[in-house]
Design a protein around this motif. Sequence first.
Motif, PDB file in Angstrom:
ATOM      1  N   ASN A   1       0.859  -1.265  -0.040  1.00 51.93           N
ATOM      2  CA  ASN A   1      -0.055   0.037  -0.026  1.00 51.93           C
ATOM      3  C   ASN A   1       0.827   1.350   0.116  1.00 51.93           C
ATOM      4  N   VAL A   2       1.855   1.219   0.719  1.00 47.96           N
ATOM      5  CA  VAL A   2       2.700   2.415   0.707  1.00 47.96           C
ATOM      6  C   VAL A   2       3.506   2.647  -0.323  1.00 47.96           C
ATOM      7  N   VAL A   3       3.813   1.591  -1.014  1.00 41.29           N
ATOM      8  CA  VAL A   3       4.508   1.577  -2.396  1.00 41.29           C
ATOM      9  C   VAL A   3       3.475   2.215  -3.289  1.00 41.29           C
ATOM     10  N   ASP A   4       2.258   1.647  -3.322  1.00 35.32           N
ATOM     11  CA  ASP A   4       1.232   2.301  -4.257  1.00 35.32           C
ATOM     12  C   ASP A   4       0.932   3.669  -4.024  1.00 35.32           C
ATOM     13  N   GLU A   5       1.264   4.072  -2.843  1.00 33.40           N
ATOM     14  CA  GLU A   5       0.688   5.416  -2.549  1.00 33.40           C
ATOM     15  C   GLU A   5       1.965   6.504  -2.783  1.00 33.40           C
ATOM     16  N   GLY A   6       3.363   5.955  -3.051  1.00 31.87           N
ATOM     17  CA  GLY A   6       4.151   6.949  -3.534  1.00 31.87           C
ATOM     18  C   GLY A   6       5.597   6.565  -2.867  1.00 31.87           C
ATOM     19  N   THR A   7       5.868   5.668  -1.806  1.00 27.95           N
ATOM     20  CA  THR A   7       6.860   5.619  -1.301  1.00 27.95           C
ATOM     21  C   THR A   7       7.863   4.698  -1.984  1.00 27.95           C
ATOM     22  N   PRO A   8       8.950   4.903  -2.288  1.00 24.95           N
ATOM     23  CA  PRO A   8       9.946   4.259  -3.031  1.00 24.95           C
ATOM     24  C   PRO A   8      10.121   2.621  -2.626  1.00 24.95           C
ATOM     25  N   VAL A   9      10.301   1.772  -3.698  1.00 21.40           N
ATOM     26  CA  VAL A   9      10.173   0.341  -3.146  1.00 21.40           C
ATOM     27  C   VAL A   9      11.277  -0.041  -2.234  1.00 21.40           C
ATOM     28  N   GLU A  10      12.503   0.619  -2.582  1.00 17.93           N
ATOM     29  CA  GLU A  10      13.643   0.151  -1.351  1.00 17.93           C
ATOM     30  C   GLU A  10      13.505   0.966   0.079  1.00 17.93           C
TER      31      GLU A  10
ATOM     32  N   ALA B   1       9.252  -1.784 -12.894  1.00 15.12           N
ATOM     33  CA  ALA B   1       9.491  -0.528 -12.530  1.00 15.12           C
ATOM     34  C   ALA B   1       8.393   0.376 -13.561  1.00 15.12           C
ATOM     35  N   ALA B   2       8.525  -0.162 -14.675  1.00 22.40           N
ATOM     36  CA  ALA B   2       7.822   0.430 -15.752  1.00 22.40           C
ATOM     37  C   ALA B   2       6.305   0.404 -15.610  1.00 22.40           C
ATOM     38  N   LEU B   3       5.681  -0.787 -14.932  1.00 22.01           N
ATOM     39  CA  LEU B   3       4.399  -1.110 -14.727  1.00 22.01           C
ATOM     40  C   LEU B   3       3.852  -0.216 -13.316  1.00 22.01           C
ATOM     41  N   LEU B   4       4.570  -0.046 -12.617  1.00 24.12           N
ATOM     42  CA  LEU B   4       4.224   0.733 -11.312  1.00 24.12           C
ATOM     43  C   LEU B   4       3.537   2.202 -11.477  1.00 24.12           C
ATOM     44  N   LYS B   5       2.425   2.263 -11.067  1.00 27.66           N
ATOM     45  CA  LYS B   5       1.674   3.519 -10.837  1.00 27.66           C
ATOM     46  C   LYS B   5       1.578   3.876  -9.364  1.00 27.66           C
ATOM     47  N   GLN B   6       2.478   4.936  -9.016  1.00 31.12           N
ATOM     48  CA  GLN B   6       2.291   5.428  -7.666  1.00 31.12           C
ATOM     49  C   GLN B   6       1.888   6.664  -7.409  1.00 31.12           C
ATOM     50  N   GLY B   7       1.247   7.182  -6.303  1.00 39.06           N
ATOM     51  CA  GLY B   7       0.848   8.149  -5.820  1.00 39.06           C
ATOM     52  C   GLY B   7       1.822   9.145  -5.400  1.00 39.06           C
ATOM     53  N   ASP B   8       1.519  10.198  -4.582  1.00 41.10           N
ATOM     54  CA  ASP B   8       2.710  11.320  -4.444  1.00 41.10           C
ATOM     55  C   ASP B   8       2.869  11.258  -2.818  1.00 41.10           C
TER      56      ASP B   8
END
Length: 711
Positions: A540-549, A623-630
Amino acid sequence: MAALDMAQLKRAAELFPDEVVTDVQVRHLELPLGAGRFALLTLDNGFDHTKPNTIGPGTLAKFNEALDQVEREAAAGEIVAVGVTGKPFIFAVGADLKGVEVLSRHEDGVAIAKGGHDTFKRLGALPVPTFTYYNGAAMGGGVEIGLHCTYRTVSSGLPAFSLPECFLGLVPGWGGCTLLPNLIGAGKAINVIIDNALAQNKQLKGKQVFELGIADAIFEPADFLEQSLLWTAKVLTGEVSVEREPVDRGEAWDQAVEWGRLVVEGKLHGAAPAPLRALDIIAQVKDGDLQAGFDAEDQALADLIMSDELRAGLYAFNLVQKRGKRPAGAPDKSLARPVNKVGVVGAGLMASQLALLFVRRLEVPVVLTDIDQARVDKGVGYVHAEIDKLLGKGRINGDKANRLKALVSGVLEKAEGFSDADFVIEAVFEETGVKQQVFAEVEAVVPETAILATNTSSLSVTEMAAKLKHPERVVGFHFFNPVAVLPLLEVVRAEKTDDASLATAFAVAKKLKKTAVLVKDAPAFVVNRILTRFMGEVQNVVDEGTPVEVAEKAVEPLGLPMSPLVLLELVGPAIGLHVSETLAGAFPERFKVSPNLKAVVDAGKRGFYVYDSGKPELDPEVAALLKQGDSVLTEQQVRDRVLTAVAEEIGLMLAEGVVAEAQDIDLCLITGAGWPFHLGGITPYLDREGYAEKANGKRFLEQGVASVPTA
């Protein structure tokens, strides 16, 4: 012993009133070859091998009494040497851990540490040579007894030899950290003390003990003591000269310690202090100052005994050794029916693994079925090939391999294969309708007393059984992958499951040598529900915008065996997605399906990472598939959010009665997901870090359970 030390030991003994004291029996014999009169000390607690010798204050007192005697005899010239051995099949398996749990003062920890040192150092200080004969299982303090002696022999049949302290949250504190590197070198010692301990307490066999140079000679178990005494005589008469490899005290020592620190950091990320304390002591004793090492061990042992990490480790150990063997809520075992034939519906990888486990442990006919002959043949072929591998490794002999293979067969028609089966387990596609159909077909052909089991990971067992004539004989029997490695078996009681069926399931689980935990029929049961909430919040936090790492590193302080997204790769993104969909359907207010995870699955990706450099790196295609918030969170914010969510979910599960107690949650995570002992599973950590009270307003466990008791 000095008066002060005896007083400390007496106080320690008063703290351990229930200690099973190991006696130290002294007997004398004439050695072969005219080598002289010899004193043999035998460790024996008066029980058979199922209750191993342990060492507590009472045992140390007995050891000192025996040493008083042989010390006098040696000084008087009445004996030429002293030997130590154990009762049949057991040398000694270390400190009596029950006593450690009740200590609440640092000085009591020092007393225990010094008591062991002051006792075992006397072996090395005797005016005659000393010998240890490792005749059977030796761990912890049992191993350390031998390290204080001049010479050691080992049985080739010895099944288990280890210094497991770092596994539990301690250090080898009665000489292990000091003496072992000075005997075999820092590198080999770190393998034994750190690597093996952190590899789920890996055990050495007798041959390995000899090859490492810990033992000076190895003999067959049939006449081990006789051969050891003959060898002793040859050493004393000069016929045998013991040669040992010189210990490199130069750069190799320093490099080994630094390598050890890298290993510990890579595995634990600072989450548990014990391995680093052990490495500090090993670094310190490079110059061979044994007493300085013993003093450092005393302090480390006392400090760690008073740590919550150790208490969590002991709590976890007790869960696995005791609660895991006596499942909470299981029906009376006398209700269990015999299982003389097993059916497996499906012949894919999971089904084939189950068939292999059943035939190895139960040694009864096992029949696989599937939708076509090619699949059936492939499944049976897999089992046969795995049995051949066991034969090739010497773990079974040729006769047993042939017998096991003859017990495994495959058929297309369930009526042909299951008409006399007592236990049938399905491992087919995770869809309720498919499983209902399978059970209907099986029910039509099996005996009335046969148990129908499902290996579902998240679906309702009650719903699967709803259309059957006899839903009372359906149980959940959820294994964890890889089946041969992970001990947990979630035994699920559906709404109409009767006691006889459940008792039979637990009896089978015991024969399979699995850790069975009784679980209510709730979505995703225990492990998958907690892990899905855990990984779901990370996602969830990745989806919302936090970097994966950042999201991945946030949970490193727990010291988990792998990061959330690496675990997802092991489980399989498609399975993870399926479980999250199940839980989102059941609890939409807390679980949601990640659009990014769905995109990864739809793209056919096996995970988020590639390993081209040998390390996990985010796959450019993912990485190209990921759609993240801010919305970008810090590591601390991610950790707080994830662990608060996990604490909330566990609180809800306990309120729902998914398992009997928080202890069962921890047992499931330790044995089903490989969560480390130093966490005690999960609830002690959530208590210690305040997440339990933050989410639920109270601790999961009382103070003193998996934590240091109040003085």
